[in-house]
Design an enzyme around this catalytic site. Structure first.
Site, PDB file in Angstrom:
ATOM      1  N   ILE A  12       9.998  -3.236  16.123  1.00 30.11           N
ATOM      2  CA  ILE A  12       8.646  -2.747  15.826  1.00 30.11           C
ATOM      3  C   ILE A  12       8.678  -1.216  15.894  1.00 30.11           C
ATOM      4  O   ILE A  12       9.225  -0.651  16.854  1.00 30.11           O
ATOM      5  CB  ILE A  12       7.613  -3.350  16.817  1.00 30.11           C
ATOM      6  CG1 ILE A  12       6.186  -2.942  16.446  1.00 30.11           C
ATOM      7  CG2 ILE A  12       7.910  -2.990  18.267  1.00 30.11           C
ATOM      8  CD1 ILE A  12       5.113  -3.717  17.241  1.00 30.11           C
ATOM      9  N   ALA A  14       7.645   2.390  16.720  1.00 31.76           N
ATOM     10  CA  ALA A  14       6.933   2.830  17.923  1.00 31.76           C
ATOM     11  C   ALA A  14       5.519   3.332  17.616  1.00 31.76           C
ATOM     12  O   ALA A  14       4.613   3.155  18.418  1.00 31.76           O
ATOM     13  CB  ALA A  14       7.735   3.927  18.617  1.00 31.76           C
ATOM     14  N   GLY A  16       2.314   2.968  15.148  1.00 32.46           N
ATOM     15  CA  GLY A  16       1.671   2.196  14.090  1.00 32.46           C
ATOM     16  C   GLY A  16       0.302   2.781  13.790  1.00 32.46           C
ATOM     17  O   GLY A  16      -0.216   3.609  14.546  1.00 32.46           O
ATOM     18  N   LEU A  17      -0.276   2.344  12.688  1.00 32.83           N
ATOM     19  CA  LEU A  17      -1.631   2.801  12.356  1.00 32.83           C
ATOM     20  C   LEU A  17      -2.640   1.805  12.917  1.00 32.83           C
ATOM     21  O   LEU A  17      -2.589   0.612  12.602  1.00 32.83           O
ATOM     22  CB  LEU A  17      -1.804   2.880  10.825  1.00 32.83           C
ATOM     23  CG  LEU A  17      -3.194   3.361  10.376  1.00 32.83           C
ATOM     24  CD1 LEU A  17      -3.348   4.869  10.616  1.00 32.83           C
ATOM     25  CD2 LEU A  17      -3.459   3.030   8.903  1.00 32.83           C
ATOM     26  N   GLY A  18      -3.560   2.282  13.737  1.00 33.11           N
ATOM     27  CA  GLY A  18      -4.659   1.451  14.229  1.00 33.11           C
ATOM     28  C   GLY A  18      -5.738   1.344  13.165  1.00 33.11           C
ATOM     29  O   GLY A  18      -5.955   2.304  12.409  1.00 33.11           O
ATOM     30  N   ASP A  43      -1.616  -2.124  12.513  1.00 36.14           N
ATOM     31  CA  ASP A  43      -2.260  -3.009  13.485  1.00 36.14           C
ATOM     32  C   ASP A  43      -3.640  -3.420  12.978  1.00 36.14           C
ATOM     33  O   ASP A  43      -4.487  -2.571  12.717  1.00 36.14           O
ATOM     34  CB  ASP A  43      -2.405  -2.288  14.837  1.00 36.14           C
ATOM     35  CG  ASP A  43      -2.976  -3.223  15.885  1.00 36.14           C
ATOM     36  OD1 ASP A  43      -2.187  -3.983  16.477  1.00 36.14           O
ATOM     37  OD2 ASP A  43      -4.219  -3.220  16.080  1.00 36.14           O
ATOM     38  N   TYR A  48     -12.104  -6.825  13.141  1.00 32.59           N
ATOM     39  CA  TYR A  48     -12.368  -5.480  12.586  1.00 32.59           C
ATOM     40  C   TYR A  48     -13.044  -5.585  11.215  1.00 32.59           C
ATOM     41  O   TYR A  48     -13.532  -4.591  10.684  1.00 32.59           O
ATOM     42  CB  TYR A  48     -11.075  -4.649  12.478  1.00 32.59           C
ATOM     43  CG  TYR A  48     -10.305  -4.474  13.766  1.00 32.59           C
ATOM     44  CD1 TYR A  48     -10.914  -4.667  15.003  1.00 32.59           C
ATOM     45  CD2 TYR A  48      -8.957  -4.123  13.755  1.00 32.59           C
ATOM     46  CE1 TYR A  48     -10.199  -4.528  16.186  1.00 32.59           C
ATOM     47  CE2 TYR A  48      -8.240  -3.968  14.937  1.00 32.59           C
ATOM     48  CZ  TYR A  48      -8.864  -4.186  16.144  1.00 32.59           C
ATOM     49  OH  TYR A  48      -8.146  -4.044  17.297  1.00 32.59           O
ATOM     50  N   LYS A  76      -4.836 -10.250  15.024  1.00 32.54           N
ATOM     51  CA  LYS A  76      -5.294 -10.850  16.289  1.00 32.54           C
ATOM     52  C   LYS A  76      -6.289 -11.977  16.046  1.00 32.54           C
ATOM     53  O   LYS A  76      -7.143 -11.877  15.164  1.00 32.54           O
ATOM     54  CB  LYS A  76      -5.943  -9.771  17.170  1.00 32.54           C
ATOM     55  CG  LYS A  76      -5.081  -8.528  17.290  1.00 32.54           C
ATOM     56  CD  LYS A  76      -5.639  -7.489  18.240  1.00 32.54           C
ATOM     57  CE  LYS A  76      -4.907  -6.176  18.025  1.00 32.54           C
ATOM     58  NZ  LYS A  76      -5.435  -5.344  16.948  1.00 32.54           N
ATOM     59  N   HIS A 109      -6.623 -11.999  21.004  1.00 37.67           N
ATOM     60  CA  HIS A 109      -7.274 -10.689  21.124  1.00 37.67           C
ATOM     61  C   HIS A 109      -7.820 -10.410  22.534  1.00 37.67           C
ATOM     62  O   HIS A 109      -7.700  -9.298  23.051  1.00 37.67           O
ATOM     63  CB  HIS A 109      -8.405 -10.594  20.083  1.00 37.67           C
ATOM     64  CG  HIS A 109      -8.736  -9.200  19.671  1.00 37.67           C
ATOM     65  ND1 HIS A 109      -9.183  -8.876  18.411  1.00 37.67           N
ATOM     66  CD2 HIS A 109      -8.689  -8.034  20.347  1.00 37.67           C
ATOM     67  CE1 HIS A 109      -9.383  -7.573  18.335  1.00 37.67           C
ATOM     68  NE2 HIS A 109      -9.096  -7.047  19.498  1.00 37.67           N
TER      69      HIS A 109
END
Ligand code: A2P
Length: 314
Positions: A12, A14, A16-18, A43, A48, A76, A109
C-alpha cells in the site's frame, strides 16, 4: 513512493488521497488530478456519498492506460450493513459505484451498527446493539467477501485496542489494517505499538485536522495543527508547508496517511511530502505536542438510550 507491505507481498502506498468531505461535484476532478500526479492509493467510503464520481475518475484513468493492479483502492462498509446478509450486497454496491471488480482493502467503518433502513441513526431505536449484531458477525462476512475475491484485504476503522483484541480472540482471521485518527495532537503510541506487535498496519485519517468538517462536528476553540508553532518552524526551516510536515511525520512513524484535498496545488504538495526528511530532533519536538485530542470524537453516535458511549474505550 514509500510503501507498506502485507503478508502476501501486496503493498500500500504510504500516502493516499482522502475523499471524506470531497463534494460529488469536485471529487472526480480531484481523483483524476491525483492519479495524474502519481497517487496510487485512494481512500473511499460508501457514506461519503461520492463513490460514483470517483468511479468515473477510475474508469477514465484505466481507459488512459492505468493498470488496475497499480492502483490501491480502499472503501468502507457503512454502519447500516453490519448484518451478515447485508455485508456482501453493500460491498457489491460500492464496487458498482467505483466501477471496479475488486477492492484492495475493505474496512468496517465503525464498531457501531444501525438498522438497515437508516443511513444516519439519530434515535436509540434506529441502532442495533452489539448483542444483536456482534462485530465478529460483520467481520466473518467480510472474511467471506475476501474468500470470494471481492476484496484482497480486510480491516477495521475506529477500533480501540480493546475492540481489536476482542475481535482477534474470536475471529477466523485478523484485521490487516486499522484506520484511525492520528496526528501530532493524537499520537496514540500504545496503539502504534500494539499494531506493530500484531502485524496490523495503521492508516491515519484527519492528518491535517479536518478543518472542512461541518460546523456541527466541531468543538469550540479547536487547536489548529496547521498553525502550530513547532510545525510551522519545522516547515520554515525545510522550506515546505505545515501540511507537508504533518504528512511526512506519519511516514517516519511507519503509518500510511490519507490527507484529503480537492485543490490541485495541495493534492500535488501533499504527495511531495514523501520527499521531506524530518530529523530525529524534529521528531522529538513533535512528540511533545501530543495531547490526546480528537477532532472526530465519535460523540455523534452517543444517543441517550443506546450503548454507543465511549466508543474509543478511553
Ligand atoms: P482542500 O480540499 O481545499 O485542499 P484532513 O485531511 O485532515 O481531513 O484535512 C482536509 C482539509 O485540509 C481540507 O480543508 C483541505 O482543503 C485542507 N488541506 C489539504 N491539504 C492541505 C495542505 N497541504 N495545507 C493546508 N490545508 C490543506
Amino acid at each position: 513512493m514509500k510503501h507498506f507491505g502485507f503478508k502476501n507481498k501486496n503493498k500500500i502506498a504510504a500516502i493516499g488521497l482522502g475523499t471524506w468531505k470531497s463534494k460529488p461535484g469536485e471529487v472526480e476532478v480531484a481523483v483524476k488530478t491525483a492519479l495524474k500526479e502519481g497517487y496510487r492509493h485512494i481512500d473511499c467510503a460508501a457514506i461519503y456519498r461520492n463513490e460514483k464520481e470517483i468511479g468515473n475518475a477510475f474508469s477514465h484513468a484505466f481507459d488512459n492506460g492505468l493498470n488496475r493492479n497499480r492502483l490501491w483502492v480502499t472503501s468502507k462498509l457503512w454502519n447500516n450493513a453490519h448484518k451478515k446478509e447485508d455485508v456482501i450486497p453493500a460491498l457489491k454496491q460500492t464496487l458498482a459505484d467505483l466501477q471496479l471488480d475488486y477492492l484492495d482493502l475493505y474496512l468496517m467503518h465503525w464498531p457501531v451498527a444501525f438498522k438497515p433502513e437508516f443511513m444516519n441513526a439519530s434515535k436509540p431505536e434506529e441502532y442495533l446493539s452489539l448483542e444483536e449484531v456482534p462485530l465478529v458477525e460483520t467481520w466473518e462476512a467480510m472474511v467471506e467477501a475476501k474468500k470470494q475475491g471481492l476484496v484482497k484485504h480486510i480491516g477495521v476503522s475506529n477500533f480501540s485496542i480493546k475492540k481489536l483484541t476482542e475481535l482477534i480472540d474470536v475471529a477466523s482471521e485478523k484485521p490487516e489494517v486499522n484506520q484511525i485518527e492520528l496526528h501530532p495532537y493524537l499520537q496514540q503510541d500504545d496503539m502504534v505499538e500494539f499494531c506493530k506487535e500484531q502485524d496490523i498496519l495503521l492508516t491515519a485519517y484527519s492528518p491535517l485536522g479536518s478543518g472542512d468538517r461541518s460546523e456541527g462536528m466541531k468543538k469550540e476553540n479547536e487547536p489548529s495543527l496547521l498553525e502550530n508553532s513547532v510545525i510551522l518552524e519545522i516547515a520554515k526551516r525545510n522550506n515546505c508547508s505545515a501540511g507537508q510536515v504533518l504528512i511526512a511525520w506519519h511516514l517516519h512513524r511507519g503509518t500510511s496517511v490519507i490527507p484529503k484535498s480537492t485543490n490541485a496545488r495541495r493534492i500535488k504538495e501533499n504527495l511531495a511530502s514523501a520527499n521531506l526528511e524530518l530529523t530525529h530532533g524534529d521528531m522529538k519536538r513533535i512528540k511533545t505536542l501530543d495531547k490526546g485530542y480528537r477532532y472526530v470524537d465519535g460523540k455523534f453516535f452517543e444517543i441517550p438510550g443506546n450503548e454507543y458511549t465511549n466508543i474509543y474505550d478511553e
